[in-house]
Design a protein around this motif. Structure first.
Motif, mmCIF file in Angstrom:
data_model
loop_
_atom_site.group_PDB
_atom_site.id
_atom_site.type_symbol
_atom_site.label_atom_id
_atom_site.label_comp_id
_atom_site.label_asym_id
_atom_site.label_seq_id
_atom_site.Cartn_x
_atom_site.Cartn_y
_atom_site.Cartn_z
ATOM 1 N N TYR A 27 -39.769 -24.842 5.787
ATOM 2 C CA TYR A 27 -40.696 -24.029 6.783
ATOM 3 C C TYR A 27 -41.161 -22.778 6.297
ATOM 4 C CZ TYR A 27 -40.930 -28.017 9.757
ATOM 5 O OH TYR A 27 -41.353 -29.230 10.431
ATOM 6 N N ARG A 30 -43.769 -23.322 3.602
ATOM 7 C CA ARG A 30 -44.937 -23.516 3.988
ATOM 8 C C ARG A 30 -45.608 -22.689 4.600
ATOM 9 N NH1 ARG A 30 -43.652 -29.647 6.766
ATOM 10 N NH2 ARG A 30 -43.291 -30.722 4.922
ATOM 11 N N GLU A 31 -44.856 -21.706 5.200
ATOM 12 C CA GLU A 31 -45.349 -20.420 5.851
ATOM 13 C C GLU A 31 -46.001 -19.595 4.803
ATOM 14 O OE1 GLU A 31 -46.523 -20.036 8.853
ATOM 15 O OE2 GLU A 31 -46.920 -18.038 8.817
ATOM 16 N N THR A 116 -24.133 -27.530 7.109
ATOM 17 C CA THR A 116 -23.548 -27.663 8.201
ATOM 18 C C THR A 116 -22.442 -26.824 8.724
ATOM 19 O OG1 THR A 116 -22.344 -29.466 7.826
ATOM 20 C CG2 THR A 116 -24.634 -30.068 8.550
ATOM 21 N N PRO A 172 -27.699 -28.050 11.587
ATOM 22 C CA PRO A 172 -27.588 -29.514 11.527
ATOM 23 C C PRO A 172 -28.697 -29.729 10.579
ATOM 24 C CG PRO A 172 -27.459 -28.803 13.839
ATOM 25 C CD PRO A 172 -27.929 -27.643 13.098
ATOM 26 N N ASN A 173 -28.491 -30.837 9.724
ATOM 27 C CA ASN A 173 -29.512 -31.298 8.950
ATOM 28 C C ASN A 173 -30.618 -31.937 9.860
ATOM 29 O OD1 ASN A 173 -28.005 -31.009 6.604
ATOM 30 N ND2 ASN A 173 -27.328 -33.269 6.605
ATOM 31 N N GLY A 174 -31.968 -31.781 9.261
ATOM 32 C CA GLY A 174 -33.141 -32.308 10.106
ATOM 33 C C GLY A 174 -33.471 -31.372 11.431
ATOM 34 N N VAL A 175 -32.811 -30.103 11.650
ATOM 35 C CA VAL A 175 -32.926 -29.317 12.779
ATOM 36 C C VAL A 175 -33.371 -27.837 12.100
ATOM 37 C CG1 VAL A 175 -31.949 -27.678 14.335
ATOM 38 C CG2 VAL A 175 -31.415 -30.294 14.231
ATOM 39 N N LEU A 176 -34.199 -27.373 12.739
ATOM 40 C CA LEU A 176 -34.759 -25.855 12.307
ATOM 41 C C LEU A 176 -34.280 -25.128 13.571
ATOM 42 C CD1 LEU A 176 -36.372 -24.506 10.130
ATOM 43 C CD2 LEU A 176 -38.411 -24.524 11.791
ATOM 44 N N ARG A 177 -33.688 -23.804 13.017
ATOM 45 C CA ARG A 177 -33.096 -23.008 14.074
ATOM 46 C C ARG A 177 -33.732 -21.536 13.900
ATOM 47 N NH1 ARG A 177 -27.818 -23.426 17.083
ATOM 48 N NH2 ARG A 177 -27.983 -21.366 16.893
ATOM 49 N N ALA A 178 -34.285 -20.981 14.887
ATOM 50 C CA ALA A 178 -34.976 -19.586 14.703
ATOM 51 C C ALA A 178 -33.864 -18.749 14.125
ATOM 52 C CB ALA A 178 -35.334 -19.149 16.164
ATOM 53 N N PHE A 181 -33.712 -19.322 10.143
ATOM 54 C CA PHE A 181 -34.959 -18.957 9.924
ATOM 55 C C PHE A 181 -35.187 -17.467 9.682
ATOM 56 C CE2 PHE A 181 -39.689 -18.236 10.305
ATOM 57 C CZ PHE A 181 -40.239 -19.253 9.453
ATOM 58 N N ASN A 182 -34.976 -17.001 10.784
ATOM 59 C CA ASN A 182 -35.099 -15.233 10.602
ATOM 60 C C ASN A 182 -34.265 -14.366 9.642
ATOM 61 O OD1 ASN A 182 -37.205 -15.599 12.634
ATOM 62 N ND2 ASN A 182 -35.891 -14.959 14.314
ATOM 63 N N PRO B 172 -23.677 -31.784 14.480
ATOM 64 C CA PRO B 172 -24.748 -32.371 13.701
ATOM 65 C C PRO B 172 -24.815 -33.839 13.671
ATOM 66 C CG PRO B 172 -23.753 -30.312 12.766
ATOM 67 C CD PRO B 172 -23.015 -30.793 13.727
ATOM 68 N N CYS B 274 -32.203 -32.928 17.437
ATOM 69 C CA CYS B 274 -32.759 -33.228 16.167
ATOM 70 C C CYS B 274 -33.463 -34.625 16.322
ATOM 71 C CB CYS B 274 -31.491 -33.754 15.251
ATOM 72 S SG CYS B 274 -32.079 -34.337 13.673
ATOM 73 N N TYR B 277 -37.548 -34.494 17.601
ATOM 74 C CA TYR B 277 -38.552 -34.016 16.973
ATOM 75 C C TYR B 277 -39.733 -35.157 16.442
ATOM 76 C CZ TYR B 277 -36.181 -29.721 15.051
ATOM 77 O OH TYR B 277 -35.471 -28.559 15.041
#
Lengths: 301, 301
Positions: A27, A30-31, A116, A172-178, A181-182, B172, B274, B277
């Protein structure tokens, strides 16, 4: 230590999705592409989603772990019908961002990963490199050093003249946490700011940093059929980088027994990393070492 | 409320691996099978690894979410060459543990699940059921009620005469944590103790419990191509079951804007799960309600 002149960093590649289920890098890349972020001051920025097929599948990889494909042997292996997708993709990326070890290679390659494990924000790099140590000194992270020669270095960041992975968890795999990300976005912003200052001729002073140097891996206890018989003990879970001493509990068997650590005092990391179950790694152990680095400034072209 | 006589619970099925990457249930079921745990007092215990193909693949499911296959329509659909594996497997499980809605069905079906959301230990059930409410009152958990009629109930636990899912997180996918393994094991032990007391004729007193009743789901904001443009805001992340009020931040867009909640005060749950999504669910919202239940005792056969 005398001031060292280091060749300029003209271009940097920021890569995500090398493991398709580690979403922070996907992400962020992409951004940056959406924002058409192609320059940071005079430094050219290239962004690459490196394993789009694995990202689409929501998996770490489709046929083979891409981030184990950047050894000299695999990068030069002939492509046949049975060559795994990820080996082909590694050779494409090596053509785009390398070739590894050549003058054409990108000056700095940053690859974004998640774990993880409760590792916070880490830089992982192979050899001691003044650029990496200076950047690390300007960004609040932990550093992990893997002592592997370049030809055997297996991960994407080894393709750049300089390179490191940014590894952040727990996510976790497959999860996006803010929050994660920040944190990664801020680390990248600080890194790009450092590169702009370096390019513009600023001197950076000598210093010392602490880094964790890989010593060995520990596998789960297993039964005669090879199946794991225990889980990471809850005292070790989430306690990456806290000194492990002889006698500390490390595993709880499924029937409830506690198994203890025996050996020299070392620092655990990648504790209960999901992707390492198949690699038979319960956690890694490291020594903490102090590295001195010289004052540097850019060597004019 | 008058004392209610409830038919005895002769047998209970404990199921794991309905989602192949939710590992707590897989390892609890395997350990119970290894220990040859077939009785709890006079109550027969059956353990089932319900989606072994998904467990082997390390995925939630192989062709279709098994835990959406237990509606009357899918359980009675003819099997053809194109029938997904999970629909076949649902019919096998219905033959083994049901048939759903029949006198032959297992008296109590408990299905073990994990979530990446910070939900702690929850019981999830469809209709209000005295047995479930009494068990919940004896085990330190949260309860979630989905108000769906039995014929449309889509998950495995609807096959039993009584049934609930134990849902525990955060964990996870593909990871096994000792703390969560131990919490689920203790909840099962307390449940089996309750069933033994109930079978032996003990009276259970009236009481009230609080349960979260599903109201609606909230999707991520999306661009014109349908792609999510934001992540759960860090103030909402990990705050399942904390009252959400109008004006509270719920999303952070990838470009950094904050989006706020508008609507009645409700309780979020399954925040950033997860597996949701692909179902276009960022989180669910619930009302908290108090349920009264009567004193009960076993009705002798």
């Amino acid at each position: 230590m005398e001031r060292t002149s280091v060749p300029p960093i003209h271009n940097v590649a920021i890569c995500g999705g090398t493991h398709g289920n580690e979403l922070t890098g996907v992400y962020i890349v992409r951004e940056m592409q959406k924002q058409k972020m192609e320059k940071a001051g005079s430094v050219s920025v290239t962004t690459v989603e490196t394993n789009p097929r694995a990202v689409a599948a929501g998996r770490r990889y489709t046929e083979m772990d891409l981030n184990r494909c950047f050894t000299d042997v695999l990068l030069s292996s002939p492509i046949t019908e049975s060559t795994p997708y990820e080996v082909r993709r590694a050779q494409e990326l090596n053509a785009q961002l390398g070739p590894k070890g050549s003058a054409e290679a990108v000056d700095l390659l940053i690859d974004l990963h998640n774990t993880t494990s409760n590792m916070g924000l880490c830089l992982i790099f192979y050899s001691i490199d003044w650029i990496t140590l200076h950047i690390y000194n300007s960004v609040p992270v932990r550093a992990i050093q893997l002592d592997i020669p370049s030809s055997k270095a297996y991960s994407l960041e080894s393709v750049g003249k300089h390179g490191f992975a940014i590894e952040v968890g727990p996510q976790p795999n497959g999860v996006l946490r803010a929050d994660i990300f920040n944190v990664v976005k801020e680390a990248l912003d600080l890194t790009l700011q450092w590169l702009q200052k370096f390019s513009s001729g600023r001197n950076f002073e000598r210093g010392t940093v602490e880094a964790y140097t890989f010593v060995k891996s520990v596998d789960y206890p297993r039964d005669s059929a090879g199946k794991a018989t225990a889980v990471i003990h809850q005292n070790l879970q989430d306690n990456d980088f806290k000194l492990l001493r002889s006698g500390d509990p490390i595993f709880q068997t499924f029937s409830g027994d506690i198994l203890k650590y025996e050996g020299e005092d070392l620092y655990p990391f990648f504790v209960n990393e999901c992707a390492y179950y198949e690699k038979k790694i319960a956690f890694h152990l490291a020594q903490r070492k102090t590295y001195s680095f010289p004052p540097i400034s850019v060597k004019n072209d």
